[in-house]
Design a protein around this motif. Structure first.
Motif, PDB file in Angstrom:
ATOM      1  N   CYS A 176      79.747  59.705   3.604  1.00  0.00           N
ATOM      2  CA  CYS A 176      79.977  58.384   3.004  1.00  0.00           C
ATOM      3  C   CYS A 176      79.587  58.326   1.534  1.00  0.00           C
ATOM      4  CB  CYS A 176      79.246  57.301   3.792  1.00  0.00           C
ATOM      5  SG  CYS A 176      77.455  57.324   3.546  1.00  0.00           S
TER       6      CYS A 176
ATOM      7  N   CYS B 118      75.209  62.063   0.601  1.00  0.00           N
ATOM      8  CA  CYS B 118      75.756  62.264   1.938  1.00  0.00           C
ATOM      9  C   CYS B 118      77.197  62.757   1.790  1.00  0.00           C
ATOM     10  CB  CYS B 118      75.722  60.943   2.700  1.00  0.00           C
ATOM     11  SG  CYS B 118      76.678  60.997   4.225  1.00  0.00           S
TER      12      CYS B 118
ATOM     13  N   CYS C  46      75.416  56.042   7.393  1.00  0.00           N
ATOM     14  CA  CYS C  46      76.459  56.372   8.377  1.00  0.00           C
ATOM     15  C   CYS C  46      75.939  57.228   9.532  1.00  0.00           C
ATOM     16  CB  CYS C  46      77.640  57.058   7.696  1.00  0.00           C
ATOM     17  SG  CYS C  46      77.279  58.722   7.140  1.00  0.00           S
TER      18      CYS C  46
ATOM     19  N   CYS D 186      71.708  60.513   7.416  1.00  0.00           N
ATOM     20  CA  CYS D 186      72.079  59.462   6.463  1.00  0.00           C
ATOM     21  C   CYS D 186      71.742  58.083   7.036  1.00  0.00           C
ATOM     22  CB  CYS D 186      73.569  59.563   6.155  1.00  0.00           C
ATOM     23  SG  CYS D 186      74.129  58.288   5.005  1.00  0.00           S
TER      24      CYS D 186
END
Ligand SMILES: [Zn+2]
Length: 101
Positions: A43, A40, A16, A13
């Motif tokens: 997050c 994701c 994050c 990701c």
């Protein structure tokens, strides 16, 4: 017969940094447009894969058919047809993403 199982794709990701395997979902945006995307799990950042409409899906189908034919019986004519269809699809995808983006 060929199995159409895709290998599991692991991505990281951007937001994050979590690594996760992609599970593509499809959402209907209306007017025949479908958006494929994945999220994701940590997050919930959303990543768009592609947008398609009935036109691009039809062209994709035709392209697959031409490619199958070509695999069975390669010819210059078949190759030209594929190139032409591929170009048509590319233009259609560009149009679609322009209009929406
Ligand atoms: Zn994330």
């Amino acid at each position: 017969m060929k199995a159409r199982i895709q290998p599991v794709k692991i991505v990281e990701c951007d937001k994050c940094g979590k690594e996760f395997s992609i599970k593509v979902k499809v959402k209907k945006l209306g007017k025949g447009i479908e958006q494929s995307y994945f999220k994701c799990p940590k997050c919930k950042a959303k990543y768009e894969v592609a947008r398609t409409n009935s036109n691009t899906r039809r062209l994709q189908k035709e392209l697959n058919r031409l490619q199958l034919e070509y695999n069975k019986k390669p010819s210059e004519k078949g190759y030209k047809k594929i190139s032409k269809k591929r170009e048509e699809l590319r233009k259609e995808m560009l149009k679609l993403n322009e209009r929406l983006g």
